[in-house]
Structures are given as structure tokens and as C-alpha cells.
Design a protein around this motif. Structure first.
Motif, short mmCIF file in Angstrom:
data_model
loop_
_atom_site.label_atom_id
_atom_site.label_comp_id
_atom_site.label_asym_id
_atom_site.label_seq_id
_atom_site.Cartn_x
_atom_site.Cartn_y
_atom_site.Cartn_z
N GLN A 65 0.84 -1.19 0.00
CA GLN A 65 0.00 0.00 0.00
C GLN A 65 0.88 1.25 0.00
O GLN A 65 1.98 1.25 0.57
N LYS A 118 -2.89 2.87 -8.76
CA LYS A 118 -2.88 1.41 -8.81
C LYS A 118 -3.32 0.98 -10.20
O LYS A 118 -4.39 1.37 -10.68
N TRP A 128 1.03 -0.64 -7.30
CA TRP A 128 0.99 0.82 -7.16
C TRP A 128 2.27 1.45 -7.71
O TRP A 128 3.34 0.84 -7.65
#
Length: 309
Positions: A65, A118, A128
Motif C-alpha cells: 500500500q 494502482k 501501485w
């Protein structure tokens, strides 16, 4: 009676041309995520589900992330000082692979680029990357956009200008020595070739003018191209109209040249015409970026029209 019929026609015409626009939900019913998506689209010209094709040699995306990757610069320096590096699971996307935007996230703490995108190649391959890195290595998955991409490269234009001018000058000189027909100098009794050259020069000036004075509108057109001039703003519609005019006049030129010259001479003449058009394109595209193209275009029109007389 005529006044009544005219009034009735006017009312029918105006009502038939009225466009209510797309039916959209009330703005108060939109979620914050939807509003953010609309805001992003208006400034960046793409959003989720937009399709790209990889044009760079490769594009590396990470599975983690963005919050996990976007560490502050001070912490990053401390990690490097300890001889360590951030662990990340990366995936490499290769040239000509098609990808889709799956999500967009803003990370204010990221000192490199706060916008993360993304992208996914398929259901099992996604990750990402920073927006600036993404846009540097992709192009919209549309043939018009990719064509624009090729001919918007300034370095390529300069290289083409040098090559084209040298080759065209040599070719024109050889043709004139042979007494062959050539546009502007030893032309055939047809105005189509000269009109074609003027259209190429004019289109090049309009194209460069849009890039100078309306870069955002050109950027939006790049992401959402259309060949319908009536569906575009005036300046973009004018450019697309000039492109259509080029196609039509080119066909008329080939047809007229083959009527005036034997096949062998016609091919030679069309080759010289193509060289002149190439010179017009590169010269006017580059000079307009420095505002020289405008007076040069006026002078070129004067020269071409005088030669037709």
C-alpha cells in the motif's frame, strides 16, 4: 402566412436542437469518493477504469500500500545510513502491455509524489506506482493518442527537421535540374498541390498554437481524442477540421496529378510534393513555438498564391 410558417419553423428548429445534457444524479447525492474522482478527472483528465498501454521499456509497480512505501525523507535517510533498504514486492510490466487504472490515492506525507496510482494488467497482476513515473512510461490506449505522442516529441521534430530539409533540398535541386515538375517552382496547371502545402503549414501552426496557448485543452484532447470537429471546443475543432481537409485535398491532389502527368512523372512529382509538405510541417511546427511561424505563414501564403498566378 409566410411569417407564421417562418415562426413555426424557428420554434421547431430550436426545440429539436435543444440538448438537455446527460441525466446525472443530484450533486448532493454523490459520495465524497465520487466527488474526489470528479475533481481528479477535471485536473488530471483520467480516472479509474482508464486504459493505458506501456510505452516505456518497463514499468515497475509495487504490491504494498502507498502508506507503507511513502516514508518521510528523514526516516528514509536513516534507513539508508544503517545500510538497510525498504522491502517491497515489485512487479514489472513490459512494453506494449495494456493496463487499466484500478485505484488512485493521495498520500500527503510522500515527498516524492503525493499521488499514487494502482494499475492492473489482469486480475492477478497489479500494483501501485507514482503518477509521474506512470505517465512518463505509458500512453492512452487509443491510436489517435499514440499518434499524437509520436509527433509531439520536440527532439524528434528537430531531428526530422534536419533530415527532411537536407533530403528535400537535395531532391528539389535534382528535380529542377532534370526539368521535372515540382510544386511552387515548375508546377502543373492545378491548384490542389499548392493548397495541400498551405493546409499542411496551416495545420502545423494551429497544432503548435494549441500547445502554446491551450496546453490543458490539448492535454484533455490527448486523453480523450475525437475525430468529430463539432464535438470539440472551437480551437480543437478547427484543428481536426484542418486534418480532415488534408485527407480530402490529398485524395483530390493525387487524382489531379495523375490526370496531368504520365504515371512515372506523376510518382516523381508526388514524391517532391511529399518532401515539400514534410518541410512545411517541421518548419512551421517548430517556428510557431517561438511565434515566428505566424509572420512566416503569411509570407508563405503570399509566395504560394503569387506562384499560382
Amino acid at each position: 402566412m409566410r411569417v407564421l410558417l417562418l415562426s413555426l419553423f424557428t420554434i421547431l428548429f430550436s426545440t429539436s436542437c435543444y440538448n438537455r445534457g446527460p441525466i446525472t444524479p443530484d450533486a448532493w447525492d454523490l459520495t465524497k469518493q465520487q466527488l474526489d474522482s470528479i475533481s481528479f478527472y477535471t485536473t488530471h483528465h483520467y480516472t479509474q477504469n482508464y486504459n493505458f498501454v506501456v510505452t516505456g521499456d518497463s514499468l515497475v509497480v509495487v504490491a504494498q500500500q502507498p502508506e507503507d512505501m511513502a516514508v518521510p525523507e528523514v526516516v528514509s535517510l536513516e534507513i539508508e545510513a544503517m545500510g538497510l533498504e525498504l522491502q517491497k514486492d515489485s512487479i514489472t510490466l513490459h512494453k506494449n502491455e495494456r493496463i487499466v487504472v484500478a485505484d488512485i490515492m493521495t498520500v500527503p506525507s510522500d515527498t516524492i509524489d503525493s499521488i499514487w496510482v494502482k494499475v492492473a494488467r489482469d486480475q492477478l497482476t497489479f500494483g501501485w506506482t507514482h503518477e509521474n513515473e506512470l505517465l512518463a512510461k505509458v500512453s492512452p490506449d487509443d491510436p489517435i493518442s499514440q499518434f499524437i505522442d509520436t509527433f509531439s516529441n520536440v527532439h524528434l521534430l528537430v531531428f526530422l527537421a534536419f533530415c527532411v530539409v537536407i533530403v528535400a533540398a537535395y531532391g528539389v535541386r535534382r528535380l529542377m535540374r532534370l526539368g521535372a515538375k515540382i510544386v511552387h517552382f515548375n508546377d502543373i496547371p492545378s491548384f490542389y498541390p499548392a493548397v495541400l502545402c498551405l493546409l499542411v503549414a496551416t495545420s502545423a501552426v494551429i497544432y503548435s498554437s494549441i500547445q502554446v496557448f491551450g496546453p490543458e485543452s490539448w492535454r484533455h484532447f490527448y486523453y480523450h481524442p475525437s475525430l468529430n470537429p463539432f464535438a470539440l471546443p472551437l480551437h480543437l475543432g478547427l484543428f481536426v477540421s484542418s486534418v480532415w481537409a488534408l485527407v480530402i485535398v490529398s485524395i483530390a491532389t493525387v487524382d489531379d496529378v495523375t490526370k496531368h502527368l504520365p504515371l512515372g512523372e506523376a510518382i516523381l512529382y508526388l514524391g517532391g510534393l511529399a518532401a515539400i509538405c514534410a518541410v512545411d510541417y517541421v518548419v512551421f511546427s517548430i517556428t510557431t513555438l517561438y511565434y515566428i511561424g505566424y509572420p512566416l505563414l503569411v509570407a508563405y501564403y503570399y509566395f504560394a498564391i503569387k506562384r499560382l498566378q
